[in-house]
Design a protein around this motif. Structure first.
Motif, short mmCIF file in Angstrom:
data_model
loop_
_atom_site.label_atom_id
_atom_site.label_comp_id
_atom_site.label_asym_id
_atom_site.label_seq_id
_atom_site.Cartn_x
_atom_site.Cartn_y
_atom_site.Cartn_z
N ARG A 1 0.71 5.78 -0.50
CA ARG A 1 -0.04 7.00 -0.81
C ARG A 1 0.83 8.21 -0.46
O ARG A 1 1.61 8.16 0.50
CB ARG A 1 -1.33 7.03 0.01
N THR B 1 -9.22 -1.87 2.53
CA THR B 1 -9.34 -2.04 1.07
C THR B 1 -8.19 -1.40 0.30
O THR B 1 -7.98 -1.69 -0.87
CB THR B 1 -10.67 -1.44 0.55
N GLU B 2 -7.42 -0.53 0.96
CA GLU B 2 -6.27 0.11 0.28
C GLU B 2 -5.03 -0.76 0.33
O GLU B 2 -4.03 -0.44 -0.32
CB GLU B 2 -5.95 1.45 0.97
N GLN C 1 3.37 4.13 3.63
CA GLN C 1 3.42 2.81 2.99
C GLN C 1 3.15 1.70 3.99
O GLN C 1 3.47 1.82 5.17
CB GLN C 1 4.83 2.55 2.42
N PHE D 1 -4.38 3.87 6.68
CA PHE D 1 -4.96 3.06 5.60
C PHE D 1 -6.21 2.32 6.05
O PHE D 1 -6.29 1.81 7.17
CB PHE D 1 -3.94 2.01 5.11
N SER D 2 -7.17 2.24 5.11
CA SER D 2 -8.31 1.34 5.32
C SER D 2 -7.92 -0.03 4.74
O SER D 2 -7.01 -0.14 3.92
CB SER D 2 -9.54 1.88 4.61
N ALA E 1 0.88 -1.18 0.00
CA ALA E 1 0.00 0.00 0.00
C ALA E 1 0.91 1.21 0.00
O ALA E 1 1.97 1.19 0.63
CB ALA E 1 -0.91 0.01 1.22
#
Ligand code: DAT
Ligand code: MG
Length: 140
Positions: free
Chosen positions: A38, A136-137, A75, A133-134, A36
């Protein structure tokens, strides 16, 4: 040991110097997989919440200023023994004491601008992943 997950950040001092790729490569070469990722410009409030455990420390204000001064890459990393492995490739908090070939030895500017964050234990890893983070991410 089974696969483990940890939380990592590439801090503003490093994104400012265009080191996102170089640092991610060092993480990958250490056997960690980015599952993950972002880019965020965190608010002071988010930085204060994330680092709440340090709120009584003398450097807290400086830490919040620096973490909210520009973009951070948040991350989730996965790998064998990922928490300890990440701490190993990061190097010591103070780059002056960090081992050769670690991220902080190679890239960090100072103890305050030390380029990366990594969770220090399973409980903090779980909390820190959840802070940013959720479920699903995260695509393992
Ligand atoms: P680490 O990031 O290695 O887990 P820590 O949890 O003790 O280190 O501290 C969190 C961050 O706070 C660290 O990465 C940079 C900042 N910091 C720690 N000690 C500091 C100091 N003496 N002066 C300035 N910033 C400091
Ligand atoms: Mg820490």
């Amino acid at each position: 040991m089974a696969l483990e997950r940890t939380f990592s950040m590439i801090k503003p001092d490093a994104t400012r110097r265009n080191l996102t790729g170089a640092i991610t490569r060092m993480l990958e070469e250490a056997g960690l997989r980015v599952i993950a990722s972002r880019r965020v410009w965190m608010s002071r409030r988010e930085a204060e919440g994330f680092y709440a455990v340090h709120k009584e420390r003398p450097f807290f204000g400086e830490l919040v200023d620096s973490m909210s001064s520009g973009p951070t890459i948040v991350q989730v990393l996965e790998g064998e023994n990922a928490i300890a492995r990440n701490r190993e490739v990061m190097g010591a908090t103070n780059p002056a004491s960090a081992a050769e070939d670690t991220i902080r030895k190679v890239h960090a500017l100072s103890i305050g601008e030390n380029s990366v964050h990594g969770s220090d234990a399973p409980e903090t890893a779980a909390q820190e992943i959840k802070y940013w983070f959720s479920d699903t991410e995260i695509v393992g």
